[in-house]
Design a protein around this motif. Structure first.
Motif, PDB file in Angstrom:
ATOM      1  N   ALA A 102       8.332  -0.115   0.945  1.00  0.00           N
ATOM      2  CA  ALA A 102       7.030  -0.383   1.556  1.00  0.00           C
ATOM      3  C   ALA A 102       6.142   0.859   1.653  1.00  0.00           C
ATOM      4  CB  ALA A 102       7.251  -1.007   2.940  1.00  0.00           C
ATOM      5  N   PHE A 103       6.202   1.701   0.662  1.00  0.00           N
ATOM      6  CA  PHE A 103       5.330   2.881   0.630  1.00  0.00           C
ATOM      7  C   PHE A 103       5.263   3.411  -0.785  1.00  0.00           C
ATOM      8  CE2 PHE A 103       9.592   3.974   1.920  1.00  0.00           C
ATOM      9  CZ  PHE A 103       9.967   4.914   0.997  1.00  0.00           C
ATOM     10  N   GLN A 104       4.199   4.176  -1.036  1.00  0.00           N
ATOM     11  CA  GLN A 104       4.120   4.872  -2.322  1.00  0.00           C
ATOM     12  C   GLN A 104       3.982   6.368  -2.048  1.00  0.00           C
ATOM     13  OE1 GLN A 104       1.613   2.964  -5.309  1.00  0.00           O
ATOM     14  NE2 GLN A 104       2.029   1.011  -4.315  1.00  0.00           N
ATOM     15  N   CYS A 105       2.764   6.838  -1.697  1.00  0.00           N
ATOM     16  CA  CYS A 105       2.640   8.272  -1.400  1.00  0.00           C
ATOM     17  C   CYS A 105       3.263   8.625  -0.055  1.00  0.00           C
ATOM     18  CB  CYS A 105       1.182   8.712  -1.436  1.00  0.00           C
ATOM     19  SG  CYS A 105       0.243   8.244   0.046  1.00  0.00           S
ATOM     20  N   GLY A 106       3.324   7.652   0.860  1.00  0.00           N
ATOM     21  CA  GLY A 106       3.959   7.877   2.157  1.00  0.00           C
ATOM     22  C   GLY A 106       3.052   8.415   3.249  1.00  0.00           C
ATOM     23  N   PHE A 107       1.796   8.708   2.924  1.00  0.00           N
ATOM     24  CA  PHE A 107       0.941   9.323   3.945  1.00  0.00           C
ATOM     25  C   PHE A 107       0.707   8.405   5.139  1.00  0.00           C
ATOM     26  CE2 PHE A 107      -2.942  10.608   6.045  1.00  0.00           C
ATOM     27  CZ  PHE A 107      -2.743  11.974   6.187  1.00  0.00           C
ATOM     28  N   CYS A 108       0.529   7.129   4.868  1.00  0.00           N
ATOM     29  CA  CYS A 108       0.248   6.190   5.961  1.00  0.00           C
ATOM     30  C   CYS A 108       1.519   5.726   6.664  1.00  0.00           C
ATOM     31  CB  CYS A 108      -0.478   4.952   5.425  1.00  0.00           C
ATOM     32  SG  CYS A 108       0.602   3.844   4.448  1.00  0.00           S
ATOM     33  N   THR A 109       2.688   6.048   6.080  1.00  0.00           N
ATOM     34  CA  THR A 109       3.942   5.417   6.506  1.00  0.00           C
ATOM     35  C   THR A 109       4.334   5.682   7.967  1.00  0.00           C
ATOM     36  OG1 THR A 109       4.626   5.586   4.196  1.00  0.00           O
ATOM     37  CG2 THR A 109       6.321   4.973   5.791  1.00  0.00           C
ATOM     38  N   PRO A 110       4.249   6.919   8.468  1.00  0.00           N
ATOM     39  CA  PRO A 110       4.602   7.094   9.883  1.00  0.00           C
ATOM     40  C   PRO A 110       3.762   6.201  10.794  1.00  0.00           C
ATOM     41  CG  PRO A 110       4.477   9.219   8.792  1.00  0.00           C
ATOM     42  CD  PRO A 110       3.927   8.202   7.818  1.00  0.00           C
ATOM     43  N   ILE A 139      -4.370   1.270   7.555  1.00  0.00           N
ATOM     44  CA  ILE A 139      -4.833   1.214   6.165  1.00  0.00           C
ATOM     45  C   ILE A 139      -3.830   1.929   5.261  1.00  0.00           C
ATOM     46  CG2 ILE A 139      -6.748   1.848   4.614  1.00  0.00           C
ATOM     47  CD1 ILE A 139      -7.521  -0.082   6.920  1.00  0.00           C
ATOM     48  N   CYS A 140      -3.604   1.360   4.084  1.00  0.00           N
ATOM     49  CA  CYS A 140      -2.754   2.008   3.080  1.00  0.00           C
ATOM     50  C   CYS A 140      -3.588   2.179   1.812  1.00  0.00           C
ATOM     51  CB  CYS A 140      -1.519   1.158   2.796  1.00  0.00           C
ATOM     52  SG  CYS A 140      -0.491   1.821   1.467  1.00  0.00           S
ATOM     53  N   ARG A 141      -3.892   3.424   1.475  1.00  0.00           N
ATOM     54  CA  ARG A 141      -4.754   3.631   0.300  1.00  0.00           C
ATOM     55  C   ARG A 141      -3.993   3.345  -0.989  1.00  0.00           C
ATOM     56  NH1 ARG A 141      -5.358  10.106   1.336  1.00  0.00           N
ATOM     57  NH2 ARG A 141      -3.170  10.576   1.058  1.00  0.00           N
ATOM     58  N   CYS A 142      -2.655   3.295  -0.912  1.00  0.00           N
ATOM     59  CA  CYS A 142      -1.854   2.903  -2.079  1.00  0.00           C
ATOM     60  C   CYS A 142      -1.703   1.387  -2.167  1.00  0.00           C
ATOM     61  CB  CYS A 142      -0.466   3.535  -2.026  1.00  0.00           C
ATOM     62  SG  CYS A 142      -0.485   5.328  -1.962  1.00  0.00           S
ATOM     63  N   ALA A 143      -2.213   0.693  -1.160  1.00  0.00           N
ATOM     64  CA  ALA A 143      -2.201  -0.779  -1.149  1.00  0.00           C
ATOM     65  C   ALA A 143      -0.800  -1.377  -1.251  1.00  0.00           C
ATOM     66  CB  ALA A 143      -3.119  -1.333  -2.227  1.00  0.00           C
TER      67      ALA A 143
HETATM   68 FE1  FES Z   1       0.123   5.843   0.260  1.00  0.00          FE
HETATM   69 FE2  FES Z   1       0.135   4.033   2.203  1.00  0.00          FE
HETATM   70  S1  FES Z   1       1.783   4.596   0.911  1.00  0.00           S
HETATM   71  S2  FES Z   1      -1.380   5.478   1.752  1.00  0.00           S
END
Ligand code: FES
Ligand code: FES
Length: 164
Positions: A102-110, A139-143
Motif C-alpha cells: 500500500a505504498f510506492q515512494c512511502g512519503f505519505c505512508t506514516p 493524499i497519496c501523490r503516487c495514487a
Molecule cells: Fe508516494 Fe503515497 S506512496 S505519496
C-alpha cells in the motif's frame, strides 16, 4: 533561559515523557521533527491539506502541522515510531500496508498508517466507500489508494478477529 517567544513543552511521546523548549509559534510537527528527532512524521503541505503529518493526540487523529506544539502540552502523542510493540512486532496496520503493497515512494505512508489506526478505532471501516471517505484527508501523490483502502480494511478485520 528561554527567549521571549519560547516556552517549555512537556509531552508523553510514544509512552515516554519528553520535554523541549519550543517557540510559541511552532507547530507540533516542528517540535516532533526538529526538536524531538522523530522524523517519521512527515511535513508535506504544512497547511492542513495532505495528511502526511498525521499523529494521534490522546488517541485522536490530528494534523500536526495545524496544531501548535504547546497545545499538546501535558498530552499523549503517538507517532509512527511508537506503533510497533516493545518486541519490535509491527502494528497490524503496518503489517497490512506491507502485505497489500500500500505504498510506492512511502512519503505519505506514516500519515496514512496513523490515520488508518484512527479510522479503525473510530469504527469507520464498514465498507470501502466508508474507508475512502474517512481516509480522504490523506493524499497519496503516487495514487496507491486502492491498496491503501485494501490495507485498512484488512487491518480492521485482523484487529477485530484479534479482539474476539
Ligand atoms: Fe508516494 Fe503515497 S506512496 S505519496
Ligand atoms: Fe500537515 Fe500536509 S503537512 S496536512
Amino acid at each position: 533561559m528561554t527567549g521571549i517567544h519560547e516556552q517549555p513543552l512537556s509531552v508523553v511521546v510514544n509512552g515516554t515523557p519528553a520535554t523541549a523548549t519550543v517557540d510559541t509559534r511552532s507547530t507540533l510537527v516542528d517540535a516532533l521533527r526538529d526538536q524531538l528527532g522523530l522524523t517519521g512524521t512527515k511535513r508535506g503541505c504544512d497547511r492542513g491539506e495532505c495528511g502526511a503529518c498525521t499523529v494521534l493526540v490522546d488517541g485522536r487523529r490530528v494534523l500536526s502541522c495545524t496544531m501548535l506544539a504547546l497545545a499538546a502540552d501535558g498530552r499523549e502523542v503517538t507517532t509512527i515510531e511508537g506503533l510497533a510493540g516493545a518486541d519490535g512486532a509491527l502494528h497490524p496496520v503496518q503489517q497490512m500496508f506491507l502485505k497489500k503493497d500500500a505504498f510506492q515512494c512511502g512519503f505519505c505512508t506514516p500519515g496514512q498508517v496513523m490515520s488508518a489506526v484512527g479510522c479503525i478505532r473510530e469504527g469507520h471501516t464498514s465498507s470501502a466507500d466508508e474507508i475512502k471517505e474517512w481516509m480522504s484527508g490523506n493524499i497519496c501523490r503516487c495514487a496507491a489508494y486502492v491498496q491503501i483502502v485494501d490495507a485498512v480494511s484488512g487491518a480492521a478485520s485482523a484487529m477485530e478477529a484479534e479482539s474476539r
